[in-house]
Design an enzyme around this catalytic site. Structure first.
Site, mmCIF file in Angstrom:
data_model
loop_
_atom_site.group_PDB
_atom_site.id
_atom_site.type_symbol
_atom_site.label_atom_id
_atom_site.label_comp_id
_atom_site.label_asym_id
_atom_site.label_seq_id
_atom_site.Cartn_x
_atom_site.Cartn_y
_atom_site.Cartn_z
ATOM 1 N N GLU A 1 -2.661 0.255 5.959
ATOM 2 C CA GLU A 1 -3.253 0.197 4.624
ATOM 3 C C GLU A 1 -4.630 -0.430 4.772
ATOM 4 O O GLU A 1 -4.752 -1.569 5.226
ATOM 5 C CB GLU A 1 -2.403 -0.664 3.674
ATOM 6 C CG GLU A 1 -1.227 0.052 3.068
ATOM 7 C CD GLU A 1 -0.483 -0.834 2.082
ATOM 8 O OE1 GLU A 1 -1.026 -1.873 1.657
ATOM 9 O OE2 GLU A 1 0.662 -0.505 1.749
ATOM 10 N N ASP B 1 -5.428 -8.970 -6.969
ATOM 11 C CA ASP B 1 -5.416 -9.659 -5.687
ATOM 12 C C ASP B 1 -5.531 -11.170 -5.855
ATOM 13 O O ASP B 1 -6.259 -11.660 -6.713
ATOM 14 C CB ASP B 1 -6.572 -9.164 -4.808
ATOM 15 C CG ASP B 1 -6.421 -7.703 -4.443
ATOM 16 O OD1 ASP B 1 -5.294 -7.313 -4.104
ATOM 17 O OD2 ASP B 1 -7.414 -6.952 -4.500
ATOM 18 N N TYR C 1 5.900 1.883 -3.077
ATOM 19 C CA TYR C 1 5.579 0.516 -2.669
ATOM 20 C C TYR C 1 6.172 -0.415 -3.716
ATOM 21 O O TYR C 1 5.691 -0.480 -4.843
ATOM 22 C CB TYR C 1 4.056 0.369 -2.598
ATOM 23 C CG TYR C 1 3.526 -0.938 -2.044
ATOM 24 C CD1 TYR C 1 4.056 -2.175 -2.436
ATOM 25 C CD2 TYR C 1 2.462 -0.962 -1.155
ATOM 26 C CE1 TYR C 1 3.552 -3.367 -1.946
ATOM 27 C CE2 TYR C 1 1.939 -2.161 -0.666
ATOM 28 C CZ TYR C 1 2.485 -3.345 -1.062
ATOM 29 O OH TYR C 1 1.976 -4.528 -0.590
#
Length: 263
Positions: A49, A60, A175
């Protein structure tokens, strides 16, 4: 069959779980980042990734945010990130590469221009964290038509009503984000993750890979044991941020991969 599909078919046939590693493209600089990416397959990474730095990375945590800031300060761009994939492909034509990031840089480049450049460079899939399924016509559908997998995130808050929508146009793998909140903020627990993975697998034939909160080989093994594989990002990025050499970073990656592969 995409490189991602081929890799998971190979792993299934071998009875192995996947190890997926994330790094920010261009962190701490282009050349060092490229060396790390090129070294990942030999370190046991099944899927790479590659983060695309962005000025406003809302999903994030501090570790990945700082990595993006370092990359941007060093001149990293979306096109330079594609250049990294192109450079990897000169010596590795089998390891899948998934670009992970936000829609704005792609929108700025133009979806058609981006998809043409990404497929030419050798990108296999996309994880775009700020494009919900309701906006699939923006990028997801065009990407799939261009031959790229569009990997969707499922989270602990993705309930049974929402899950079919999330899975609708997902391909490659799912995911599963093991914890609510931002990257690198907590520790994933296999006892909590297992039932959620089973719930998702009951609704799709796609592999379910688990990320967020995995920092050690033991954790990579524990999480992979209840899923189709594990993802580590922040813990690797922290090694890069601390100034460790490329061999030392890759040795850490190799220990994580060995953990996942023991599962």
């Amino acid at each position: 069959m995409s490189r991602i599909d081929a890799k998971f078919a190979e792993l299934r046939a071998a009875g192995r779980k996947a190890f997926v590693a994330y790094v920010m493209g261009g962190d701490p600089d282009y050349e060092t980042s490229l060396q790390i990416v090129k070294g990942m397959p030999a370190a046991g990474v099944d899927v790479i990734e590659l983060g695309v730095p962005f000025t406003d990375p809302m999903a994030d945590g501090p570790t990945i945010q700082l990595a993006g800031q370092r990359a941007l300060a060093g001149g990293q761009t979306l096109r330079k990130t594609l250049d990294m994939v192109r450079a990897l492909r000169e010596e590795d034509d089998t390891t899948p590469v998934v670009l992970m990031g936000y829609y704005n840089p792609i929108y700025s480049l133009g979806v058609d221009n981006f998809l043409a450049a990404a497929t030419e460079a050798g990108v296999d899939g996309l994880i775009i964290v700020d494009l919900p399924p309701e906006e699939d016509d923006e990028l997801c559908i065009p990407a799939q038509k261009a031959g790229l997998n569009f990997v969707r995130l499922a989270t602990p808050t993705t309930d049974d009503k929402r899950l079919p929508k999330v899975l609708e146009n997902t391909s490659g793998f799912v995911y599963y984000v093991s914890i609510t909140g931002i990257t690198g903020a907590a520790v994933a627990q296999a006892t909590e993750v297992g039932p959620e993975v089973a719930r998702i697998k009951a609704a799709t034939d796609l592999p379910v890979i688990v990320g967020f909160g995995i920092k050690t080989p033991e954790a990579a093994e524990a999480i992979a044991s209840v899923a189709d594989g594990s993802v580590v990002g922040s813990a690797i990025v922290e090694k890069i941020a601390s100034g460790q050499s490329v061999p030392d970073v890759l040795a850490f990656v190799e220990s994580l991969a060995a953990g996942a592969h023991r599962a």
